[in-house]
Design a protein around this motif. Structure first.
Motif, PDB file in Angstrom:
ATOM      1  N   ILE A 368       0.779  -1.397   0.012  1.00 47.17           N
ATOM      2  CA  ILE A 368      -0.064   0.098  -0.040  1.00 47.17           C
ATOM      3  C   ILE A 368       0.934   1.099   0.058  1.00 47.17           C
ATOM      4  CG2 ILE A 368      -1.972  -1.110   1.038  1.00 47.17           C
ATOM      5  CD1 ILE A 368      -1.243   0.313   3.625  1.00 47.17           C
ATOM      6  N   GLN A 369       2.002   1.120  -0.037  1.00 49.66           N
ATOM      7  CA  GLN A 369       3.117   2.389  -0.147  1.00 49.66           C
ATOM      8  C   GLN A 369       2.998   2.752  -1.708  1.00 49.66           C
ATOM      9  OE1 GLN A 369       6.689   1.206   1.744  1.00 49.66           O
ATOM     10  NE2 GLN A 369       5.955   2.381   3.692  1.00 49.66           N
ATOM     11  N   TRP A 370       3.221   3.929  -2.112  1.00 47.31           N
ATOM     12  CA  TRP A 370       3.482   4.303  -3.453  1.00 47.31           C
ATOM     13  C   TRP A 370       4.434   5.374  -3.329  1.00 47.31           C
ATOM     14  CZ3 TRP A 370      -0.100   3.362  -7.728  1.00 47.31           C
ATOM     15  CH2 TRP A 370      -1.058   2.412  -7.431  1.00 47.31           C
ATOM     16  N   ASN A 371       5.243   5.298  -4.472  1.00 50.07           N
ATOM     17  CA  ASN A 371       6.436   6.107  -4.833  1.00 50.07           C
ATOM     18  C   ASN A 371       5.837   7.540  -5.496  1.00 50.07           C
ATOM     19  OD1 ASN A 371       9.010   4.598  -4.682  1.00 50.07           O
ATOM     20  ND2 ASN A 371       7.718   3.306  -5.688  1.00 50.07           N
ATOM     21  N   LEU A 372       6.356   8.672  -4.793  1.00 49.36           N
ATOM     22  CA  LEU A 372       6.126   9.988  -5.263  1.00 49.36           C
ATOM     23  C   LEU A 372       7.004  10.304  -6.589  1.00 49.36           C
ATOM     24  CD1 LEU A 372       4.026  12.417  -4.849  1.00 49.36           C
ATOM     25  CD2 LEU A 372       5.664  13.196  -3.421  1.00 49.36           C
ATOM     26  N   SER A 373       6.446  10.727  -7.687  1.00 50.39           N
ATOM     27  CA  SER A 373       7.116  10.893  -8.745  1.00 50.39           C
ATOM     28  C   SER A 373       6.928  12.499  -9.271  1.00 50.39           C
ATOM     29  CB  SER A 373       6.716  10.173 -10.155  1.00 50.39           C
ATOM     30  OG  SER A 373       7.072  10.802 -11.345  1.00 50.39           O
ATOM     31  N   PHE A 374       8.398  13.139  -9.270  1.00 51.68           N
ATOM     32  CA  PHE A 374       8.520  14.519  -9.879  1.00 51.68           C
ATOM     33  C   PHE A 374       8.865  14.772 -11.230  1.00 51.68           C
ATOM     34  CE2 PHE A 374       9.071  14.235  -5.173  1.00 51.68           C
ATOM     35  CZ  PHE A 374       8.611  15.358  -4.580  1.00 51.68           C
ATOM     36  N   ALA A 375       8.612  13.853 -12.127  1.00 52.76           N
ATOM     37  CA  ALA A 375       9.015  13.540 -13.351  1.00 52.76           C
ATOM     38  C   ALA A 375       8.531  14.774 -14.258  1.00 52.76           C
ATOM     39  CB  ALA A 375       8.692  12.229 -14.033  1.00 52.76           C
ATOM     40  N   VAL A 376       7.198  15.238 -14.096  1.00 55.54           N
ATOM     41  CA  VAL A 376       6.639  16.355 -14.873  1.00 55.54           C
ATOM     42  C   VAL A 376       7.349  17.752 -14.490  1.00 55.54           C
ATOM     43  CG1 VAL A 376       4.632  17.703 -15.158  1.00 55.54           C
ATOM     44  CG2 VAL A 376       4.382  15.165 -14.922  1.00 55.54           C
ATOM     45  N   TYR A 377       7.600  17.767 -13.133  1.00 59.67           N
ATOM     46  CA  TYR A 377       8.462  19.041 -12.654  1.00 59.67           C
ATOM     47  C   TYR A 377       9.761  18.971 -13.174  1.00 59.67           C
ATOM     48  CZ  TYR A 377       4.432  19.984  -9.612  1.00 59.67           C
ATOM     49  OH  TYR A 377       3.148  20.237  -9.342  1.00 59.67           O
ATOM     50  N   GLU A 378      10.516  17.812 -13.277  1.00 54.92           N
ATOM     51  CA  GLU A 378      11.983  17.846 -13.423  1.00 54.92           C
ATOM     52  C   GLU A 378      11.924  18.303 -15.234  1.00 54.92           C
ATOM     53  OE1 GLU A 378      13.355  14.472 -10.404  1.00 54.92           O
ATOM     54  OE2 GLU A 378      12.827  13.980 -12.565  1.00 54.92           O
ATOM     55  N   ARG A 379      11.100  17.705 -15.574  1.00 56.22           N
ATOM     56  CA  ARG A 379      11.042  18.091 -17.322  1.00 56.22           C
ATOM     57  C   ARG A 379      10.694  19.621 -17.515  1.00 56.22           C
ATOM     58  NH1 ARG A 379       6.882  15.766 -21.856  1.00 56.22           N
ATOM     59  NH2 ARG A 379       7.930  16.631 -23.602  1.00 56.22           N
ATOM     60  N   ARG A 380      10.017  20.094 -16.733  1.00 56.16           N
ATOM     61  CA  ARG A 380       9.495  21.553 -16.825  1.00 56.16           C
ATOM     62  C   ARG A 380      10.788  22.472 -16.665  1.00 56.16           C
ATOM     63  NH1 ARG A 380       4.513  22.994 -13.089  1.00 56.16           N
ATOM     64  NH2 ARG A 380       3.489  21.460 -14.897  1.00 56.16           N
ATOM     65  N   PHE A 381      11.465  22.072 -15.575  1.00 56.87           N
ATOM     66  CA  PHE A 381      12.569  22.884 -14.959  1.00 56.87           C
ATOM     67  C   PHE A 381      13.691  22.905 -16.065  1.00 56.87           C
ATOM     68  CE2 PHE A 381      16.959  22.712 -13.441  1.00 56.87           C
ATOM     69  CZ  PHE A 381      17.046  24.085 -12.725  1.00 56.87           C
ATOM     70  N   LEU A 382      14.030  21.616 -16.762  1.00 55.01           N
ATOM     71  CA  LEU A 382      14.676  21.530 -17.810  1.00 55.01           C
ATOM     72  C   LEU A 382      14.518  22.666 -19.069  1.00 55.01           C
ATOM     73  CD1 LEU A 382      16.050  17.797 -17.750  1.00 55.01           C
ATOM     74  CD2 LEU A 382      17.399  19.723 -17.192  1.00 55.01           C
ATOM     75  N   LYS A 383      13.139  22.536 -19.403  1.00 54.51           N
ATOM     76  CA  LYS A 383      12.555  23.139 -20.121  1.00 54.51           C
ATOM     77  C   LYS A 383      12.830  24.575 -20.211  1.00 54.51           C
ATOM     78  CE  LYS A 383       8.346  23.732 -23.312  1.00 54.51           C
ATOM     79  NZ  LYS A 383       7.065  23.176 -23.487  1.00 54.51           N
ATOM     80  N   ASP A 384      12.326  24.983 -18.841  1.00 52.19           N
ATOM     81  CA  ASP A 384      12.595  26.466 -18.687  1.00 52.19           C
ATOM     82  C   ASP A 384      14.075  26.979 -18.664  1.00 52.19           C
ATOM     83  OD1 ASP A 384       9.691  26.560 -18.396  1.00 52.19           O
ATOM     84  OD2 ASP A 384       9.767  26.334 -16.187  1.00 52.19           O
ATOM     85  N   VAL A 385      14.916  26.220 -17.829  1.00 51.20           N
ATOM     86  CA  VAL A 385      16.295  26.571 -17.983  1.00 51.20           C
ATOM     87  C   VAL A 385      16.888  26.714 -19.142  1.00 51.20           C
ATOM     88  CG1 VAL A 385      17.358  24.213 -17.427  1.00 51.20           C
ATOM     89  CG2 VAL A 385      18.343  26.219 -16.309  1.00 51.20           C
ATOM     90  N   ALA A 386      16.317  25.975 -20.206  1.00 49.95           N
ATOM     91  CA  ALA A 386      17.093  25.904 -21.463  1.00 49.95           C
ATOM     92  C   ALA A 386      16.561  27.369 -22.335  1.00 49.95           C
ATOM     93  CB  ALA A 386      16.369  24.713 -22.470  1.00 49.95           C
TER      94      ALA A 386
END
Length: 536
Positions: A368-386
């Motif tokens: 019943i434990q679930w991992n928390l994914s920040f993948a969308v935010y990480e992709r957004r950061f790389l897109k913004d910093v570019a």
């Protein structure tokens, strides 16, 4: 006689006090030096013995009234022999003890000494490939792989949309989970994946049928998230009996008043035989149940549309919810992951049962434990910093080269505690600390060396902070929920603190990866003359 015995005892005590085992000096002595000191002590003992003999021989003769019996000289000699023998025995025991102790310490080094073995190593003095060789390797190997990635992404996105549409058509809208459109994340869509096979990662949010809903709960009740469980949460499945939070549920509005949000006449009936994918004897969403449901739904959906395609679709890993494998008649294979996820409130955070390519049993102690994914935010950061970096920035090239070297080293030594996500995290931290102009493509070698130095520092300290959790330097454009920004930082290298054997193997692999970097890059370059290596 008493003075002689006292001097003999003094000699023994002096030898014990000055012994290097019992009272070691700060400076380590070599074996030759120890032997020389022992010889000097032996000569000193001989001189002191001669002085004692001379002292005994020049003693005044006793008076007649104080004369001792005739057998007294024999007693003095036997007593002298007794103390001499005792002195030799003490020296022998100390020497045997010292040898045994040195043997044991040489075979079983302490934990501090293990760490010092690696602090002497450093990537500063290890030769790196030259700028020319790095540029050639990137143009001829990595850029070619990037072109293949574009074609793979185009095929996977189109096929995934068709497969999910078929999945919705085979599901009962009143009793089955509702599946939303896929979200593209990961290295392929951040444009830095270079290792083959090229695998696309897609997230598929799902939700229970109305009037049921999911409520994500932290493992701790306090506002701050525990440092060892900041990435894990439980998901509670709530039913119509739970209060919706509207005023109409708590107050009587009267016969002539209706709630515009919850009209009693339009309330949906609770569906029967709904499979809510909960764990046994609880209302928490179960990862194993979700995996079985999703694999069954994918199989039914493929059965409906398989006649439209001329290839085979199979599961590449049965213990992963949506690890799929497409095989064409030509023999070409394309792999991709469709992972069912649960959205966290109204954010772009998603709870995932298992990260693609990683065994969840290594981290999760409960289904019943679930991992928390920040993948969308990480992709957004790389897109913004570019947008702020030079047009020919080398930041993704550094990550591509580093992950390529890491994958090749894993093939030699086997996988260790270091992953491509750790390498990506190092790059994300560097993008916040270094000026944007420093990422020009002509500085590829310098930035690559910075990444290795930064990773080495984190390994030696056994500390690599998660880029999103507890990072107050995040730009506002990322729009991460505030309570994650202000939480305690999460150490991604915590496993190295708990598992010493894994830590030693990972450090060894890291330094071997750096030493082999030039050779590996030369082998994957197409017969180009090797330039001179550059050292610090």
């Amino acid at each position: 006689m008493q003075a002689g015995i006292f001097k003999v005892c003094l000699v023994v005590i002096t030898a014990i006090v000055n012994h290097p085992l019992l009272f070691p000096n700060n400076d380590s002595a070599t074996d030759d030096l120890i032997i020389q000191k022992l010889k000097e002590r032996e000569e000193n003992l001989k001189l002191q013995q001669l002085e004692l003999e001379q002292l005994l021989s020049h003693r005044e003769p006793p008076r007649e009234e104080e004369a001792e019996p005739e057998n007294q000289p024999a007693g003095d000699e036997s007593l002298w022999d007794f103390w001499s023998v005792m002195s030799m025995i003490v020296f022998l025991m100390i020497e045997v003890w010292r040898q045994d102790f040195l043997d044991n310490t040489s075979q079983e080094p302490s934990k501090e000494e293990d760490d010092l073995l690696f602090t002497g190593s450093s990537c500063h003095g290890i030769p790196f490939p030259s700028k020319t060789m790095l540029a050639i390797f990137h143009d001829q190997y990595i850029r070619t792989t990037t072109n293949d990635a574009a074609r793979t992404k185009e095929f996977v996105e189109g096929f995934a949309d068709d497969l999910l549409e078929a999945l919705r058509s085979v599901c009962n809208r009143d009793a089955d989970m509702e599946v939303e459109d896929s979200i593209c994340v990961g290295s392929m869509y951040e444009n830095w994946r270079v290792n083959k096979p090229l695998i696309c990662d897609l997230l598929v949010p799902f939700a229970p049928p109305e009037p049921y809903y999911f409520r994500c709960q932290p493992w701790v009740s306090s506002k701050s998230i525990a440092s060892h469980q900041q990435n894990f949460r439980s998901i509670l499945v709530c039913g119509p009996e739970d209060a919706s939070g509207c005023v109409c549920d708590r107050k009587k509005l009267g016969e002539d008043m209706l709630c515009l949000l919850h009209n009693p006449s339009s309330k949906k009936k609770v569906p029967k035989d709904v499979n809510l994918l909960c764990s046994k004897d609880s209302n928490y969403l179960d990862t194993d149940q979700v995996m079985k449901w999703f694999q069954t739904a994918i199989t039914k959906a493929w059965g409906r549309i398989s006649h439209k395609y001329e290839f085979e679709l199979t599961f590449s890993h049965l213990d992963s919810p949506g690890a799929l494998r497409v095989k064409f008649k030509s023999g070409k294979v394309i792999s991709f992951n469709i992972s069912p996820v649960v959205q966290y409130e109204d954010s772009d955070l998603y709870f995932i049962s298992q990260f693609p390519g990683k065994n969840s049993s290594d981290e999760l102690s409960s289904s019943i434990q679930w991992n928390l994914s920040f993948a969308v935010y990480e992709r957004r950061f790389l897109k913004d910093v570019a947008k702020h970096l030079p047009g020919n920035s080398c930041h993704l090239s550094c990550l591509q080269i580093m992950t390529f070297l890491h994958s090749k080293q894993c093939q030699i030594t086997g996988p260790r505690g270091l992953t491509s996500y750790h390498l990506k995290t190092v790059l994300l931290h560097l993008l916040l600390t270094r000026p944007y102009d420093d990422w020009n493509n002509i500085m590829l070698e310098d930035r690559l060396r910075d990444m290795f130095k930064s990773l080495e520092k984190c390994l030696l300290e056994k500390k690599l902070h998660h880029f999103m959790i507890g990072n107050s330097k995040l730009p506002d454009t990322v729009s991460l929920p505030e309570h994650f920004r202000t939480a305690e930082p999460l150490n991604l290298f915590r496993s190295f603190v708990l598992n010493r054997d894994l830590y030693q193997k990972t450090l060894t692999m890291f330094y071997e990866m750096i030493k082999n970097a030039t050779v590996v890059i030369n082998e994957y370059s197409f017969h180009i003359p090797v330039g001179p290596s550059i050292k610090n």
